[in-house]
Design a protein around this motif. Structure first.
Motif, PDB file in Angstrom:
ATOM      1  N   HIS A  30    -126.644  34.580  27.616  1.00 27.88           N
ATOM      2  CA  HIS A  30    -126.712  34.325  29.055  1.00 27.88           C
ATOM      3  C   HIS A  30    -125.538  34.942  29.824  1.00 27.88           C
ATOM      4  O   HIS A  30    -125.542  34.920  31.061  1.00 27.88           O
ATOM      5  N   VAL A  79    -125.961  31.183  15.409  1.00 28.21           N
ATOM      6  CA  VAL A  79    -125.745  32.175  16.466  1.00 28.21           C
ATOM      7  C   VAL A  79    -125.330  33.522  15.865  1.00 28.21           C
ATOM      8  O   VAL A  79    -124.796  34.382  16.560  1.00 28.21           O
ATOM      9  N   ARG A 114    -127.841  33.333  20.550  1.00 27.74           N
ATOM     10  CA  ARG A 114    -127.826  32.307  21.590  1.00 27.74           C
ATOM     11  C   ARG A 114    -126.413  31.977  22.051  1.00 27.74           C
ATOM     12  O   ARG A 114    -126.232  31.282  23.054  1.00 27.74           O
ATOM     13  N   GLN A 164    -132.419  33.084  14.282  1.00 26.35           N
ATOM     14  CA  GLN A 164    -132.984  32.113  15.208  1.00 26.35           C
ATOM     15  C   GLN A 164    -133.143  30.728  14.598  1.00 26.35           C
ATOM     16  O   GLN A 164    -133.857  29.877  15.131  1.00 26.35           O
TER      17      GLN A 164
END
Length: 206
Positions: free
Chosen positions: A91, A170, A87, A165
């Protein structure tokens, strides 16, 4: 569900793990500043070039090291797909083709020569750290970092690579057994507490 025990240490996993959770929902970057990156490299030099060979980490070399780490994380994300990536940067990952090109270009900076050691008799021969073919310590460092990532991703451990997770984590990790879900016991504890809380909240709302 079982948690992971002691993990074998892979230099590539250590490099990728320089982006980590801070325990409070945020993310720390051990390589964010040149001084921090130099300290991390000195601590881990034995896995890459050896402490005596580390070059001075100026802004240009620091940027190259960080870019290699970014490429490695992009390829780790590709390796765990279709599972979720870390995470921390899922992105904003470097495109995989760009990551591959950067990694291979860095590895090519220092073509190495394998060396066989067979000192003991009747001991078995052993492959020792390849001999560098360049006098440039900057090239040796970047190539060594890139080779560590290449060797990891080309090895069997890639099939067991996962992104943890658990809440706030992370990290990437290599599964030690089939039922392992988290990178370490503390992450498993947090995940179970979070699941319990979610079940209680769902029951209350129902």
């Amino acid at each position: 569900m079982n948690d992971g025990g002691t993990q074998q240490r892979w230099p590539a996993l250590e490099l990728v793990g320089t982006i980590r959770h801070d325990g409070n929902g945020g993310v720390l970057d051990d390589l964010a500043e040149p001084a921090g990156a130099a300290a991390w490299l000195a601590e881990h030099a034995e896995h890459f070039t050896g402490p005596a060979e580390l070059p001075s980490l100026d802004s240009e070399l620091h940027a190259e090291v960080v870019a290699l780490r970014r490429a490695a994380r992009a390829l780790f994300a590709r390796a765990v797909s279709p599972g979720p990536a870390s995470r921390a940067d899922a992105h904003r990952l470097m495109p995989a083709d760009e990551a591959l090109a950067r990694l291979n270009a860095a590895a090519a900076l220092d073509p190495v020569v394998p060396r066989l050691d067979w000192a003991a008799d009747p001991g078995a021969p052993a492959l020792v750290r390849p001999l560098s073919s360049t006098a440039d310590p900057r090239a040796r460092l970047l190539a060594a970092l890139a080779r560590a990532v290449i060797e990891f991703l080309a090895g069997p451990q890639r099939e067991q690579l996962r992104a943890c997770q658990a809440p706030r984590c992370v990290r990437y990790f290599v599964k030690a057994h089939g039922r392992q879900e988290w990178c370490k016991t503390s992450c498993g504890n947090r995940a179970r507490v979070a699941r319990h809380y979610d079940r209680q909240r769902a029951g209350a709302e129902g």
